[in-house]
Motif scaffolding. Structure first.
Motif, PDB file in Angstrom:
ATOM      1  N   UNK A 173     -66.936   9.339  48.579  1.00 26.49           N
ATOM      2  CA  UNK A 173     -67.488  10.141  47.488  1.00 26.49           C
ATOM      3  C   UNK A 173     -66.808   9.981  46.117  1.00 26.49           C
ATOM      4  N   UNK A 174     -66.900   8.804  45.513  1.00 27.78           N
ATOM      5  CA  UNK A 174     -66.392   8.680  44.141  1.00 27.78           C
ATOM      6  C   UNK A 174     -67.254   9.504  43.179  1.00 27.78           C
ATOM      7  N   UNK A 175     -66.605  10.317  42.346  1.00 29.11           N
ATOM      8  CA  UNK A 175     -67.373  11.146  41.415  1.00 29.11           C
ATOM      9  C   UNK A 175     -66.601  11.372  40.126  1.00 29.11           C
ATOM     10  N   UNK A 176     -67.362  11.668  39.095  1.00 30.99           N
ATOM     11  CA  UNK A 176     -66.806  12.050  37.803  1.00 30.99           C
ATOM     12  C   UNK A 176     -67.484  13.330  37.367  1.00 30.99           C
ATOM     13  N   UNK A 177     -66.778  14.106  36.555  1.00 36.32           N
ATOM     14  CA  UNK A 177     -67.391  15.293  35.977  1.00 36.32           C
ATOM     15  C   UNK A 177     -68.112  14.898  34.691  1.00 36.32           C
ATOM     16  N   UNK A 178     -69.330  15.408  34.514  1.00 37.03           N
ATOM     17  CA  UNK A 178     -70.083  15.138  33.291  1.00 37.03           C
ATOM     18  C   UNK A 178     -69.313  15.666  32.088  1.00 37.03           C
ATOM     19  N   UNK A 179     -69.397  14.944  30.979  1.00 33.40           N
ATOM     20  CA  UNK A 179     -68.672  15.307  29.761  1.00 33.40           C
ATOM     21  C   UNK A 179     -69.605  15.242  28.565  1.00 33.40           C
ATOM     22  N   UNK A 185     -62.575   9.845  30.247  1.00 33.05           N
ATOM     23  CA  UNK A 185     -63.096  10.597  31.380  1.00 33.05           C
ATOM     24  C   UNK A 185     -62.196  10.364  32.574  1.00 33.05           C
ATOM     25  N   UNK A 186     -62.531  10.982  33.690  1.00 34.05           N
ATOM     26  CA  UNK A 186     -61.724  10.819  34.891  1.00 34.05           C
ATOM     27  C   UNK A 186     -62.640  10.632  36.090  1.00 34.05           C
ATOM     28  N   UNK A 187     -62.145   9.884  37.075  1.00 35.66           N
ATOM     29  CA  UNK A 187     -62.903   9.682  38.307  1.00 35.66           C
ATOM     30  C   UNK A 187     -62.046  10.092  39.491  1.00 35.66           C
ATOM     31  N   UNK A 188     -62.705  10.590  40.531  1.00 40.57           N
ATOM     32  CA  UNK A 188     -62.023  11.087  41.714  1.00 40.57           C
ATOM     33  C   UNK A 188     -62.686  10.522  42.961  1.00 40.57           C
ATOM     34  N   UNK A 189     -61.932  10.417  44.034  1.00 38.93           N
ATOM     35  CA  UNK A 189     -62.472   9.966  45.316  1.00 38.93           C
ATOM     36  C   UNK A 189     -61.413  10.184  46.388  1.00 38.93           C
ATOM     37  N   UNK A 190     -61.761   9.853  47.621  1.00 41.62           N
ATOM     38  CA  UNK A 190     -60.791   9.928  48.712  1.00 41.62           C
ATOM     39  C   UNK A 190     -60.683   8.549  49.340  1.00 41.62           C
ATOM     40  N   UNK A 191     -59.451   8.076  49.543  1.00 39.69           N
ATOM     41  CA  UNK A 191     -59.221   6.801  50.215  1.00 39.69           C
ATOM     42  C   UNK A 191     -58.680   7.097  51.606  1.00 39.69           C
ATOM     43  N   UNK A 192     -59.280   6.460  52.611  1.00 36.53           N
ATOM     44  CA  UNK A 192     -58.813   6.661  53.981  1.00 36.53           C
ATOM     45  C   UNK A 192     -58.468   5.297  54.566  1.00 36.53           C
ATOM     46  N   UNK A 232     -75.907  13.506  36.753  1.00 34.48           N
ATOM     47  CA  UNK A 232     -76.994  12.825  37.451  1.00 34.48           C
ATOM     48  C   UNK A 232     -76.924  11.314  37.321  1.00 34.48           C
ATOM     49  N   UNK A 233     -76.072  10.828  36.434  1.00 36.36           N
ATOM     50  CA  UNK A 233     -75.925   9.388  36.249  1.00 36.36           C
ATOM     51  C   UNK A 233     -74.894   8.812  37.205  1.00 36.36           C
ATOM     52  N   UNK A 234     -74.665   7.505  37.106  1.00 33.59           N
ATOM     53  CA  UNK A 234     -73.633   6.868  37.907  1.00 33.59           C
ATOM     54  C   UNK A 234     -73.159   5.618  37.182  1.00 33.59           C
ATOM     55  N   UNK A 288     -67.423   0.261  43.781  1.00 36.32           N
ATOM     56  CA  UNK A 288     -68.063   1.477  44.276  1.00 36.32           C
ATOM     57  C   UNK A 288     -68.889   2.083  43.159  1.00 36.32           C
ATOM     58  N   UNK A 289     -69.808   2.953  43.546  1.00 35.00           N
ATOM     59  CA  UNK A 289     -70.644   3.632  42.564  1.00 35.00           C
ATOM     60  C   UNK A 289     -70.124   5.053  42.390  1.00 35.00           C
ATOM     61  N   UNK A 290     -69.761   5.389  41.164  1.00 33.87           N
ATOM     62  CA  UNK A 290     -69.259   6.729  40.869  1.00 33.87           C
ATOM     63  C   UNK A 290     -70.416   7.584  40.379  1.00 33.87           C
ATOM     64  N   UNK A 291     -70.641   8.710  41.062  1.00 29.45           N
ATOM     65  CA  UNK A 291     -71.718   9.614  40.665  1.00 29.45           C
ATOM     66  C   UNK A 291     -71.172  10.646  39.685  1.00 29.45           C
TER      67      UNK A 291
END
Ligand SMILES: [Cu+2]
Length: 161
Positions: A33-39, A46-53, A122-124, A139-142
């Motif tokens: 789940x790579x994601x960014x907060x809309x700005x 901006x910043x992007x977040x995700x989890x690496x396993x 809603x973008x990526x 990866x695609x960041x939503x």
């Protein structure tokens, strides 16, 4: 009235976050789940977040990232320094076998400088991650409208005016 509007908004946001859950794989590394907060469109960073396993039995390391929508992407962590939370750049992030490393608001994050396009809800956008062993993966960041996580316990203290 305001509280009701906020609750409705929050409910809709939680639904949209679940609908947006998505993941990627690079070798033994599972990218969740790579994601960014809309700005606002004028935001230069901006910043992007995700989890690496790490699903393998060998340690790996995230060594960097790039994106066509940013002039530069840095790995950042938050540290407590002199009673303040500060961001600082880190060279790499270790991912031990069988563990998860979470990038989240207030913690590790990808910092995008020199944004070439606004982060619109809603973008990526594409983000390429570089791992020492797993190699390179795009990866695609939503981009979501997810609000900042609620502050712990004492957040009521300053919200009643
Ligand atoms: Cu940062």
């Amino acid at each position: 009235m305001r509280l009701t509007q906020f609750s409705v908004l929050l409910g809709a946001t939680l639904l949209s976050v679940q609908a947006l859950a998505h993941d990627f794989t690079a070798g033994d590394i599972h990218i969740i789940h790579p994601w960014s907060r809309a700005l606002p469109p004028v935001a230069p960073t901006g910043a992007a977040y995700l989890v690496l396993e790490n699903k393998g039995d060998q340690a790996d390391r995230l060594t960097g990232a790039t994106s066509p929508i940013a002039g530069r992407v840095e790995l950042h962590e938050h540290v407590h320094q002199d009673g303040l939370m500060k961001m600082q750049q880190i060279d790499s992030v270790a991912i031990a076998p069988g563990t998860q490393v979470e990038f989240k608001p207030g913690g590790n994050h990808f910092m995008l400088f020199d944004l070439q396009q606004p982060l619109v809800e809603g973008g990526s956008y594409p983000l390429t991650l570089n791992f020492e062993h797993a190699g390179e993966v795009e990866v695609e960041v939503k981009v979501t409208g997810e609000p900042a996580p609620a502050a712990p316990a004492d957040h009521d203290a300053h919200s009643h005016h």
